[in-house]
Design a protein around this motif. Structure first.
Motif, PDB file in Angstrom:
ATOM      1  N   THR A  40       0.688  -1.290   0.099  1.00  0.00           N
ATOM      2  CA  THR A  40      -0.021  -0.032  -0.008  1.00  0.00           C
ATOM      3  C   THR A  40       1.007   1.298   0.278  1.00  0.00           C
ATOM      4  OG1 THR A  40       0.062  -0.049   2.333  1.00  0.00           O
ATOM      5  CG2 THR A  40      -1.873  -0.990   1.326  1.00  0.00           C
ATOM      6  N   ALA A  41       2.191   1.060  -0.264  1.00  0.00           N
ATOM      7  CA  ALA A  41       3.224   2.249   0.040  1.00  0.00           C
ATOM      8  C   ALA A  41       3.144   3.081  -1.222  1.00  0.00           C
ATOM      9  CB  ALA A  41       4.535   1.733   0.068  1.00  0.00           C
ATOM     10  N   PRO A  42       3.045   4.251  -1.314  1.00  0.00           N
ATOM     11  CA  PRO A  42       2.884   5.326  -2.137  1.00  0.00           C
ATOM     12  C   PRO A  42       3.948   4.921  -3.315  1.00  0.00           C
ATOM     13  CG  PRO A  42       3.634   6.598  -0.345  1.00  0.00           C
ATOM     14  CD  PRO A  42       3.343   5.177   0.068  1.00  0.00           C
ATOM     15  N   ALA A  43       3.911   5.612  -4.444  1.00  0.00           N
ATOM     16  CA  ALA A  43       5.013   5.392  -5.591  1.00  0.00           C
ATOM     17  C   ALA A  43       6.249   6.096  -5.542  1.00  0.00           C
ATOM     18  CB  ALA A  43       4.221   5.859  -7.032  1.00  0.00           C
ATOM     19  N   GLU A  44       6.089   7.252  -4.567  1.00  0.00           N
ATOM     20  CA  GLU A  44       7.217   7.900  -4.582  1.00  0.00           C
ATOM     21  C   GLU A  44       7.701   8.013  -2.891  1.00  0.00           C
ATOM     22  OE1 GLU A  44       9.260  11.667  -3.349  1.00  0.00           O
ATOM     23  OE2 GLU A  44       7.038  11.295  -2.862  1.00  0.00           O
ATOM     24  N   PRO A  45       8.867   7.992  -2.441  1.00  0.00           N
ATOM     25  CA  PRO A  45       9.275   7.885  -1.270  1.00  0.00           C
ATOM     26  C   PRO A  45       9.007   9.066  -0.151  1.00  0.00           C
ATOM     27  CG  PRO A  45      11.383   8.094  -2.601  1.00  0.00           C
ATOM     28  CD  PRO A  45       9.995   8.221  -3.144  1.00  0.00           C
ATOM     29  N   SER A  46       9.287  10.191  -0.581  1.00  0.00           N
ATOM     30  CA  SER A  46       8.997  11.331   0.310  1.00  0.00           C
ATOM     31  C   SER A  46       7.458  11.380   0.844  1.00  0.00           C
ATOM     32  CB  SER A  46       9.220  12.737  -0.573  1.00  0.00           C
ATOM     33  OG  SER A  46       8.154  12.883  -1.277  1.00  0.00           O
ATOM     34  N   ALA A  47       6.442  10.773   0.251  1.00  0.00           N
ATOM     35  CA  ALA A  47       5.162  10.617   0.631  1.00  0.00           C
ATOM     36  C   ALA A  47       4.952   9.851   1.885  1.00  0.00           C
ATOM     37  CB  ALA A  47       4.204  10.500  -0.372  1.00  0.00           C
ATOM     38  N   LEU A  48       5.685   8.550   1.798  1.00  0.00           N
ATOM     39  CA  LEU A  48       5.714   7.733   2.830  1.00  0.00           C
ATOM     40  C   LEU A  48       6.552   8.117   3.767  1.00  0.00           C
ATOM     41  CD1 LEU A  48       4.927   5.172   4.069  1.00  0.00           C
ATOM     42  CD2 LEU A  48       7.014   4.009   2.774  1.00  0.00           C
ATOM     43  N   PHE A  49       7.719   8.815   3.659  1.00  0.00           N
ATOM     44  CA  PHE A  49       8.352   9.294   4.567  1.00  0.00           C
ATOM     45  C   PHE A  49       7.769  10.538   5.637  1.00  0.00           C
ATOM     46  CE2 PHE A  49      11.127  12.927   6.357  1.00  0.00           C
ATOM     47  CZ  PHE A  49      11.900  12.178   7.292  1.00  0.00           C
ATOM     48  N   GLY A  92      13.898  16.201  -2.422  1.00  0.00           N
ATOM     49  CA  GLY A  92      15.188  15.547  -1.623  1.00  0.00           C
ATOM     50  C   GLY A  92      14.686  16.014   0.176  1.00  0.00           C
ATOM     51  N   PHE A  93      15.978  15.759   0.901  1.00  0.00           N
ATOM     52  CA  PHE A  93      15.850  16.119   2.021  1.00  0.00           C
ATOM     53  C   PHE A  93      16.755  17.239   2.527  1.00  0.00           C
ATOM     54  CE2 PHE A  93      14.330  11.860   1.206  1.00  0.00           C
ATOM     55  CZ  PHE A  93      13.469  11.401   2.134  1.00  0.00           C
ATOM     56  N   GLN A  94      16.387  18.082   3.314  1.00  0.00           N
ATOM     57  CA  GLN A  94      17.262  19.307   3.526  1.00  0.00           C
ATOM     58  C   GLN A  94      17.988  19.456   4.999  1.00  0.00           C
ATOM     59  OE1 GLN A  94      15.448  22.881   2.014  1.00  0.00           O
ATOM     60  NE2 GLN A  94      16.455  22.566   0.163  1.00  0.00           N
ATOM     61  N   PHE A  95      19.198  19.862   5.154  1.00  0.00           N
ATOM     62  CA  PHE A  95      19.892  20.309   6.450  1.00  0.00           C
ATOM     63  C   PHE A  95      20.751  21.584   5.978  1.00  0.00           C
ATOM     64  CE2 PHE A  95      22.581  17.392   3.844  1.00  0.00           C
ATOM     65  CZ  PHE A  95      23.853  18.186   4.390  1.00  0.00           C
ATOM     66  N   ALA A  96      21.005  22.034   7.003  1.00  0.00           N
ATOM     67  CA  ALA A  96      22.106  23.258   7.020  1.00  0.00           C
ATOM     68  C   ALA A  96      23.241  23.270   7.611  1.00  0.00           C
ATOM     69  CB  ALA A  96      21.133  24.648   7.155  1.00  0.00           C
ATOM     70  N   THR A  97      24.257  23.824   7.246  1.00  0.00           N
ATOM     71  CA  THR A  97      25.401  23.485   8.109  1.00  0.00           C
ATOM     72  C   THR A  97      26.614  24.754   7.657  1.00  0.00           C
ATOM     73  OG1 THR A  97      27.320  22.271   8.852  1.00  0.00           O
ATOM     74  CG2 THR A  97      26.909  22.135   6.561  1.00  0.00           C
ATOM     75  N   HIS A  98      27.463  25.145   8.555  1.00  0.00           N
ATOM     76  CA  HIS A  98      28.555  26.221   8.025  1.00  0.00           C
ATOM     77  C   HIS A  98      29.571  25.315   7.261  1.00  0.00           C
ATOM     78  CE1 HIS A  98      31.415  29.293   8.705  1.00  0.00           C
ATOM     79  NE2 HIS A  98      30.449  30.181   9.305  1.00  0.00           N
ATOM     80  N   VAL A 128      18.417   6.942   3.834  1.00  0.00           N
ATOM     81  CA  VAL A 128      18.402   7.825   2.729  1.00  0.00           C
ATOM     82  C   VAL A 128      19.831   8.140   2.305  1.00  0.00           C
ATOM     83  CG1 VAL A 128      17.979  10.072   1.706  1.00  0.00           C
ATOM     84  CG2 VAL A 128      16.500   9.192   3.276  1.00  0.00           C
ATOM     85  N   ARG A 129      20.105   7.848   0.851  1.00  0.00           N
ATOM     86  CA  ARG A 129      21.623   7.994   0.451  1.00  0.00           C
ATOM     87  C   ARG A 129      21.457   8.607  -0.992  1.00  0.00           C
ATOM     88  NH1 ARG A 129      23.676   2.600  -0.397  1.00  0.00           N
ATOM     89  NH2 ARG A 129      22.855   2.630  -2.261  1.00  0.00           N
ATOM     90  N   GLY A 130      22.417   9.605  -1.368  1.00  0.00           N
ATOM     91  CA  GLY A 130      22.422  10.443  -2.309  1.00  0.00           C
ATOM     92  C   GLY A 130      23.457  11.503  -2.367  1.00  0.00           C
ATOM     93  N   ALA A 131      23.307  12.144  -3.629  1.00  0.00           N
ATOM     94  CA  ALA A 131      24.146  13.313  -4.128  1.00  0.00           C
ATOM     95  C   ALA A 131      23.827  14.416  -3.010  1.00  0.00           C
ATOM     96  CB  ALA A 131      24.239  13.779  -5.435  1.00  0.00           C
ATOM     97  N   VAL A 198      19.577  14.850  -2.437  1.00  0.00           N
ATOM     98  CA  VAL A 198      19.000  14.386  -3.511  1.00  0.00           C
ATOM     99  C   VAL A 198      19.055  12.799  -3.437  1.00  0.00           C
ATOM    100  CG1 VAL A 198      18.443  14.357  -5.948  1.00  0.00           C
ATOM    101  CG2 VAL A 198      19.283  16.305  -4.771  1.00  0.00           C
ATOM    102  N   PRO A 199      18.097  11.981  -2.915  1.00  0.00           N
ATOM    103  CA  PRO A 199      18.351  10.525  -2.990  1.00  0.00           C
ATOM    104  C   PRO A 199      18.352   9.718  -4.176  1.00  0.00           C
ATOM    105  CG  PRO A 199      16.155  11.172  -2.463  1.00  0.00           C
ATOM    106  CD  PRO A 199      16.748  12.370  -2.809  1.00  0.00           C
ATOM    107  N   ASP A 200      19.204   8.726  -4.129  1.00  0.00           N
ATOM    108  CA  ASP A 200      19.303   7.585  -5.250  1.00  0.00           C
ATOM    109  C   ASP A 200      18.509   6.469  -4.487  1.00  0.00           C
ATOM    110  OD1 ASP A 200      21.084   9.022  -6.740  1.00  0.00           O
ATOM    111  OD2 ASP A 200      22.631   8.389  -5.432  1.00  0.00           O
ATOM    112  N   VAL A 201      18.591   6.408  -3.360  1.00  0.00           N
ATOM    113  CA  VAL A 201      17.828   4.986  -2.489  1.00  0.00           C
ATOM    114  C   VAL A 201      17.380   5.489  -1.152  1.00  0.00           C
ATOM    115  CG1 VAL A 201      18.370   3.017  -1.355  1.00  0.00           C
ATOM    116  CG2 VAL A 201      19.518   3.469  -3.696  1.00  0.00           C
ATOM    117  N   VAL A 202      16.176   5.260  -0.842  1.00  0.00           N
ATOM    118  CA  VAL A 202      15.505   5.393   0.403  1.00  0.00           C
ATOM    119  C   VAL A 202      14.857   4.095   0.736  1.00  0.00           C
ATOM    120  CG1 VAL A 202      13.847   6.755   1.611  1.00  0.00           C
ATOM    121  CG2 VAL A 202      14.835   7.818  -0.459  1.00  0.00           C
ATOM    122  N   GLU A 203      15.278   3.730   1.879  1.00  0.00           N
ATOM    123  CA  GLU A 203      14.746   2.416   2.477  1.00  0.00           C
ATOM    124  C   GLU A 203      13.986   2.591   3.973  1.00  0.00           C
ATOM    125  OE1 GLU A 203      16.629  -1.514   4.719  1.00  0.00           O
ATOM    126  OE2 GLU A 203      17.742  -0.886   3.146  1.00  0.00           O
TER     127      GLU A 203
END
Length: 232
Positions: A40-49, A92-98, A128-131, A198-203
């Motif tokens: 029943t999981a959605p076709a795109e991972p960010s929706a499930l996340f 994708g998934f965002q974070f911030a740093t110096h 999550v893994r990606g560039a 920008v994920p290549d893989v989300v598990e």
């Protein structure tokens, strides 16, 4: 209690061979856990996340948006630390740093990263893994200004992870930096950067008390996302 029995959850003597048995005896997943039907999981991972993140918030999981960011340096040595997620959507998934700190240097050398979310109360993990790509100056500046005054003052010092040999001098420098922020509330550190993984893989991993864990991996292909069930 028998004379030689060890109290429950009592740490054995350090270095003792009993540590292994003590750890093995700690119960895991001995609580009601939600189910997960990958069909029943959605076709795109960010929706499930976002569904899982919402459920973690509703369940009262502390700091549900905390995540482990893993990077590598030029030599290939791994590094990991816990950050706060800034955003998650189809891009994708965002974070911030110096960028002057260790994370910024490692991402400049190897612009790839992994993220790990773990919500123990629900027995759920997302990997999550990606560039990694930097966002615009404007959006990075907006993220910086959304931080608290002390957090901005600390970032403006530009000394993250350096040796602090004189705590009093450090406190004084922070007070001076905070005064700058209070005098100029729109002051922005140009090295503060918003990054997107920008994920290549989300598990997605759902624990089960009987260890028949459920795993679903999304893999990005030229035509879009493809889902795969994995062995536990």
């Amino acid at each position: 209690m028998p004379e030689n029995a060890m109290p429950e959850n009592h740490l054995p003597e350090k270095g003792s061979s009993a540590v292994r048995d003590w750890l093995r005896g700690i119960e895991v997943f001995a609580r009601p856990l939600p189910g997960f039907d990958p069909d029943t999981a959605p076709a795109e991972p960010s929706a499930l996340f976002l569904d899982w993140l919402t459920e973690a918030v509703e369940a009262g999981v502390p700091d549900p948006h905390a995540m482990t960011l893993s990077t590598v340096d030029e030599a290939g040595d791994p590094d990991a630390r816990v950050l706060i997620l800034k955003n998650a959507d189809v891009s994708g998934f965002q974070f911030a740093t110096h960028t002057a700190g260790p994370k910024g240097g490692q991402l400049a050398a190897v612009p790839r990263a992994a993220l790990t979310f773990y919500w123990a109360e629900l027995g759920r993990q997302v990997r999550v893994r990606g560039a990694v790509t930097p966002d615009s100056r404007e959006r990075s500046a907006a993220d910086f200004l959304a931080r608290g005054a002390t957090a901005r003052a600390e970032a403006l010092l530009g000394r993250q992870s350096r040796y602090l040999t004189d705590p009093e001098a450090g406190a004084r420098a922070l007070r001076e930096s905070l005064a700058r922020v209070e005098a100029a509330p729109d002051l922005v550190d140009p090295a503060w950067t918003l990054f997107t993984v920008v994920p290549d893989v989300v598990e997605f991993w759902q624990a089960a008390a009987d260890r028949a864990h459920v795993r679903l991996r999304y893999e990005r292909e030229p035509s879009g996302w493809r889902r795969h069930r994995l062995w536990p």
